[in-house]
Motif scaffolding. Structure first.
Motif, PDB file in Angstrom:
ATOM      1  N   GLY A 103       0.821  -1.252   0.071  1.00 34.47           N
ATOM      2  CA  GLY A 103      -0.042   0.127   0.016  1.00 34.47           C
ATOM      3  C   GLY A 103       0.823   1.285  -0.126  1.00 34.47           C
ATOM      4  O   GLY A 103       0.200   2.407  -0.101  1.00 34.47           O
ATOM      5  N   SER A 104       2.283   1.136   0.220  1.00 43.11           N
ATOM      6  CA  SER A 104       3.121   2.245   0.093  1.00 43.11           C
ATOM      7  C   SER A 104       4.220   1.800  -0.848  1.00 43.11           C
ATOM      8  O   SER A 104       4.432   0.685  -1.082  1.00 43.11           O
ATOM      9  N   PRO A 105       4.851   2.978  -1.276  1.00 38.96           N
ATOM     10  CA  PRO A 105       6.081   2.681  -2.027  1.00 38.96           C
ATOM     11  C   PRO A 105       7.191   1.968  -1.449  1.00 38.96           C
ATOM     12  O   PRO A 105       7.745   2.547  -0.377  1.00 38.96           O
ATOM     13  N   LEU A 106       7.140   0.655  -1.744  1.00 41.48           N
ATOM     14  CA  LEU A 106       8.125  -0.279  -0.875  1.00 41.48           C
ATOM     15  C   LEU A 106       9.188  -0.411  -1.770  1.00 41.48           C
ATOM     16  O   LEU A 106      10.273  -0.074  -1.318  1.00 41.48           O
ATOM     17  N   TYR A 107       9.053  -1.232  -2.989  1.00 45.25           N
ATOM     18  CA  TYR A 107      10.173  -1.646  -3.871  1.00 45.25           C
ATOM     19  C   TYR A 107      10.882  -0.192  -4.630  1.00 45.25           C
ATOM     20  O   TYR A 107      11.732  -0.165  -5.247  1.00 45.25           O
ATOM     21  N   GLU A 108       9.743   0.624  -4.821  1.00 46.61           N
ATOM     22  CA  GLU A 108      10.056   1.892  -5.591  1.00 46.61           C
ATOM     23  C   GLU A 108      10.296   3.132  -4.444  1.00 46.61           C
ATOM     24  O   GLU A 108       9.976   2.885  -3.402  1.00 46.61           O
ATOM     25  N   ASN A 109      10.808   4.023  -5.276  1.00 50.38           N
ATOM     26  CA  ASN A 109      11.073   5.452  -4.250  1.00 50.38           C
ATOM     27  C   ASN A 109       9.638   6.184  -3.968  1.00 50.38           C
ATOM     28  O   ASN A 109       9.037   6.103  -4.795  1.00 50.38           O
ATOM     29  N   ALA A 110       9.709   6.567  -2.985  1.00 47.98           N
ATOM     30  CA  ALA A 110       8.610   7.325  -2.554  1.00 47.98           C
ATOM     31  C   ALA A 110       8.353   8.704  -3.264  1.00 47.98           C
ATOM     32  O   ALA A 110       7.242   9.091  -3.614  1.00 47.98           O
ATOM     33  N   ASP A 111       9.435   9.086  -3.927  1.00 50.05           N
ATOM     34  CA  ASP A 111       9.649  10.215  -4.757  1.00 50.05           C
ATOM     35  C   ASP A 111       9.385   9.993  -6.262  1.00 50.05           C
ATOM     36  O   ASP A 111      10.078   9.184  -6.709  1.00 50.05           O
ATOM     37  N   TYR A 112       8.143  10.302  -6.518  1.00 48.31           N
ATOM     38  CA  TYR A 112       7.562   9.898  -8.002  1.00 48.31           C
ATOM     39  C   TYR A 112       8.652  10.141  -9.072  1.00 48.31           C
ATOM     40  O   TYR A 112       8.698   9.397 -10.098  1.00 48.31           O
ATOM     41  N   ARG A 113       9.553  11.298  -8.868  1.00 49.78           N
ATOM     42  CA  ARG A 113      10.359  11.658  -9.953  1.00 49.78           C
ATOM     43  C   ARG A 113      11.511  10.810 -10.097  1.00 49.78           C
ATOM     44  O   ARG A 113      12.217  10.622 -10.989  1.00 49.78           O
ATOM     45  N   ARG A 114      11.967  10.282  -8.926  1.00 47.22           N
ATOM     46  CA  ARG A 114      12.712   9.213  -9.027  1.00 47.22           C
ATOM     47  C   ARG A 114      12.347   7.615  -9.376  1.00 47.22           C
ATOM     48  O   ARG A 114      12.902   6.803  -9.956  1.00 47.22           O
ATOM     49  N   ALA A 115      10.858   7.309  -9.037  1.00 48.40           N
ATOM     50  CA  ALA A 115      10.441   6.159  -9.123  1.00 48.40           C
ATOM     51  C   ALA A 115      10.042   6.084 -10.634  1.00 48.40           C
ATOM     52  O   ALA A 115      10.472   5.003 -11.399  1.00 48.40           O
TER      53      ALA A 115
END
Length: 637
Positions: A261-273
Motif C-alpha cells: 500500500g506504500s512505495p516499497l520496492y520503488e522510491n517514494a518520490d515519483y520523480r525518482r520512481a
C-alpha cells in the motif's frame, strides 16, 4: 499476534534488513517444510507498512476468512511469516495485503518460484530441487583461465519467437533443449544469451517488464524444463547468459508496485520512481531490503539454474537520475550532481557479490553512457563488471554500412574511431535485438544495394566484426540474413533457407565462427593494445582497411592479416605491408561462391617479397574482390 521466531532466524532478519542477505530466496517465499511433525508450507514476505497480510489460494477459495495460514509480523522487522499445515507443492496462492488505510490488494509472491500461465497471475508452491543435474564437469572446468583470453561467440535468443508453430504456440523448454542447442552447437557459438525469462504479463514486453523475479516464465513450461535446457547446453559446451533487468519493474497491480500500500520496492518520490520512457518503476536502491532482494536474485539464477552470467540491462538509465526524463522530473543527488549514487553502490555491490561466490561468472553491462571504468575492479573505483557492450562501435559501424559504397570514403573515420578506445574497457561487440526492431530494419536490409550486394556487404560487415577486438554477440536470424525486421509475435523466417543466398549466408556464418574459434590471434588478446595493429588505416579513397590481429607468442597464435574492401571496386593486385617474411595462407575469403560471392579466382597461398610498405619490411600482393574481406596467416613461427 507475533509469528514464532522459529520460522525465520534472527540472523536472516538482520541481514535482510541491512542489505546483506545474499540468498534471501532460501528464507522468503513459499517453502515446503515441516513443523511439529506436520508437513506444510512456510510463507515469508516483506510488507512493513501493511496492517494485515493473509495467504489466500485455491486451498481456501481465495477467501481470507478461511485461514489455513496464520501469518503474522515478526516483531518490528517488517517481515511476516506463517505456516500452512497440509499444503503442498502445486498449491496456487497470493498474499492478501491490507494497507495502512485498510485497502486490500492481492499480490503475487515477490519470491515465488513459479507463476500461473498468463493471463492468470497467482504464484505456485514449487520446489526447485527435483531436477538431477549432469553438468558437474562443466561446473568444474574452465576456471583456471580468464574469460578475456577465451573465444566468445554469443547467440542472443528470444525463446518465444525463435521458432513457433503458430500464434502463441511456443516451443517448450524441453523441445528447445534439443532443437536450439543442436542448432547453436552446429554453428559454433560458445554461449546463448536468453532475453529475460523472469515472469512477465505481456508477451510483447519481451520480458523486460517483469513481475516475478524468481519465477522462470511459465510460457515455456515448468522450471525443470529450463533446468534441462541449461543442463543440455552445458553438456554440449555452451554457456548460458541471462538478460537480467534489475533497474525497473512492471506496474501491474499484482506485482511489486505499492506492494504493501506504500512505495516499497520503488522510491517514494515519483520523480525518482517513474520511468516514463518505459512505463515502469525504478527500484529504490537506497533501501537495504531491496538490495537483499536483488542481490539474492542475481545469485538465485546462478545457484538454482546454473546460469553462467548476467547481462545487466539498461545500466545507463540506472546511473543517470534523469535518464530520458522531462525537465519537470529532474532531480539531483546530495552533491548536486545527476549520478544516482545509490544505483552505483548497488552495481558495485552486485559485482562484488557475484564474483565472491562465482568468480568465473560473466557480468556484462548494457551501458550506452560514457561512464568510465565500467569494467575496472571496484577497489580502484570501477563498477566491477568484466564486460561492457560497445554501443559506440555498433552505432558507428551501422551508420557506415548503411552508407552507399560510393559515398563511404567521406565517412572512413566511422570504421576506425573505435580503435581509439577499444582497450579502455573489456568490450562485447553487440549486434542485438534492439537493432532489428521498431523500423530499424534487419541487418541484411540495412545494407545498401540490390539483393546480392546486400549479402556481400553483410558478409563483409560480419567479417570485420569478427576480426575487430572484442567478444561477439549476434541476435537470432542475423546468421542467415533474415530480411524482415524481427517479429516478436512470430517465428523467424526459416523458409528463407530454401533460397540460395540465405542458405549460403548460413554456411558463411558457420565458417566464420569456426575460423574465429580456431585462430587464437582473433580473441586471445582482445583486451590488450598489442592484440591489434594497423597496417593501413588511412586508405579512405579506396575504402580499404588492412590490419593485423596478434595472439600470444605461441606458434598456434600466429598473427592474422585482415584485408577489408568496403568499395564496389575489385583489385586484381593489391599490395600489403607485412612484418614477417615467407608464405601466407588464405584463411577466409567472404567472396567464395559457396558463400554467395562472385567466386573470383583467389590464390590459397602467396609469398612475401622484400618490398617495404606501410612501415613493414616486407609485403605481399593479393587480389581483393569488391565488398569483401580476406584473412591471411603467415606460415612462419
Amino acid at each position: 499476534m507475533q509469528a514464532s521466531p522459529v520460522l525465520v532466524s534472527s540472523d536472516d532478519l538482520y541481514l535482510f534488513n541491512t542489505g546483506q542477505l545474499f540468498r534471501a530466496y532460501r528464507t522468503f517465499g513459499a517453502h515446503l517444510a515441516e513443523r511439529e511433525g506436520q508437513s506444510g508450507v512456510r510463507f515469508v514476505v516483506w510488507a512493513p507498512n501493511a496492517r494485515e497480510v493473509n495467504v489466500v489460494g485455491d486451498f481456501n477459495g481465495w477467501n481470507s476468512d478461511y485461514r489455513i495460514v496464520d501469518l503474522a509480523q515478526i516483531g518490528t522487522t517488517g517481515v511476516w511469516a506463517g505456516f500452512g499445515p497440509g499444503l503442498g507443492e502445486g498449491a496456487r496462492y497470493k498474499y492478501e495485503v491490507a494497507s495502512a488505510n485498510g485497502e486490500k490488494m492481492l499480490k503475487s509472491d515477490p519470491f515465488g518460484f513459479q507463476s500461473e500461465l498468463r493471463p492468470s497471475t497467482a504464484s505456485i508452491v514449487t520446489s526447485l530441487h527435483h531436477y538431477e543435474w549432469h553438468d558437474q564437469d562443466w561446473q568444474s572446468s574452465g576456471k583456471s583461465r580468464a574469460p578475456y583470453e577465451k573465444p566468445m561467440l554469443i547467440y542472443e535468443v528470444h525463446l518465444a519467437s525463435w521458432r513457433m508453430d503458430g500464434p502463441e504456440q511456443f516451443r517448450d523448454y524441453g523441445r528447445l533443449a534439443d532443437e536450439l542447442v543442436d542448432y547453436v552447437c552446429g554453428l559454433g557459438y560458445t554461449h546463448i544469451e536468453l532475453l529475460p525469462i523472469t515472469e512477465h504479463p505481456l508477451d510483447r514486453s519481451w520480458g523486460y517488464q517483469a513481475t516475478g523475479y524468481y519465477a522462470a516464465t511459465s510460457r515455456y513450461g515448468p522450471p525443470e524444463g529450463l533446468q534441462k535446457l541449461i543442463d543440455r547446453c552445458h553438456g554440449r559446451g555452451i554457456g548460458v547468459l541471462l538478460d537480467w533487468v534489475c533497474g525497473h519493474f512492471c506496474k501491474d497491480d499484482h506485482g511489486l508496485r505499492l506492494f504493501d500500500g506504500s512505495p516499497l520496492y520503488e522510491n517514494a518520490d515519483y520523480r525518482r520512481a517513474e520511468k516514463p520512457l518505459w512505463g515502469t518503476l525504478a527500484f529504490d536502491f537506497g533501501k537495504p531490503q531491496v538490495l537483499s532482494f536483488l542481490l539474492s536474485n542475481a545469485l538465485f539464477w546462478l545457484d538454482v539454474y546454473h546460469i553462467d552470467g548476467l547481462r545487466v540491462d539498461a545500466v545507463a538509465s540506472m546511473i543517470d537520475m534523469n535518464f530520458d526524463k522531462p525537465d519537470s522530473m529532474r532531480t539531483v543527488n546530495r552533491y548536486g550532481g545527476t549520478e544516482d549514487i545509490e544505483a552505483l553502490h548497488f552495481l558495485r555491490k552486485l559485482n562484488e557479490t557475484v564474483f565472491r561466490y562465482y568468480p568465473e561468472s560473466l557480468m556484462m553491462a548494457e551501458d550506452s553512457s560514457s561512464y568510465p571504468a565500467v569494467t575496472s575492479p571496484t577497489y580502484v573505483g570501477g563498477l566491477g563488471f568484466n564486460y561492457k557492450w560497445n554501443m559506440g562501435w555498433m552505432n558507428d559501424m551501422l551508420r557506415y554500412m548503411e552508407t552507399d559504397p560510393a559515398h563511404r570514403s567521406s565517412r572512413h573515420s566511422l570504421i576506425t574511431f573505435s580503435l581509439h578506445y577499444a582497450f579502455s574497457e573489456n568490450y562485447v561487440l553487440p549486434l542485438s535485438h534492439d537493432e532489428v526492431v521498431h523500423g530499424k530494419r534487419s541487418m541484411l536490409n540495412k545494407m545498401p544495394g540490390a539483393y546480392p550486394e546486400k549479402f556481400a556487404n553483410l558478409r563483409l560487415f560480419y567479417g570485420y566484426w569478427m576480426t575487430h577486438p572484442g567478444k561477439k554477440l549476434l541476435f537470432m536470424g542475423g546468421e542467415f540474413g533474415q530480411f524482415d525486421e524481427w517479429k516478436d509475435y512470430a517465428g523467424l523466417d526459416w523458409d528463407l533457407l530454401r533460397y540460395p543466398l540465405h542458405d549460403s549466408m548460413l554456411r558463411y556464418m558457420e565458417r566464420l565462427n569456426q575460423t574465429y574459434r580456431h585462430y587464437p590471434a582473433l580473441w586471445e588478446s582482445d583486451h590488450k593494445p598489442e592484440g591489434f595493429e594497423w597496417i593501413d588505416v588511412n586508405n579512405a579513397s579506396q575504402c580499404m582497411l588492412t590490419f593485423q590481429r596478434n595472439g600470444n607468442s605461441s606458434e598456434s597464435s600466429q598473427p592474422i592479416v585482415t584485408v577489408c574492401n568496403f568499395s564496389r571496386e575489385a583489385y586484381s593486385v593489391y599490395r600489403i605491408g607485412v612484418a614477417r617474411p615467407g608464405c601466407y595462407n588464405l584463411v577466409l575469403n567472404s567472396d567464395e561462391a559457396d558463400f554467395g560471392g562472385s567466386g573470383s579466382a583467389m590464390p590459397s597461398r602467396v609469398s612475401s617479397t622484400d618490398v617495404p610498405l606501410h612501415g613493414k619490411p616486407y609485403s605481399i600482393e593479393v587480389p581483393v574482390p569488391a565488398l569483401s574481406i580476406q584473412l591471411w596467416q603467415s606460415e612462419t613461427a
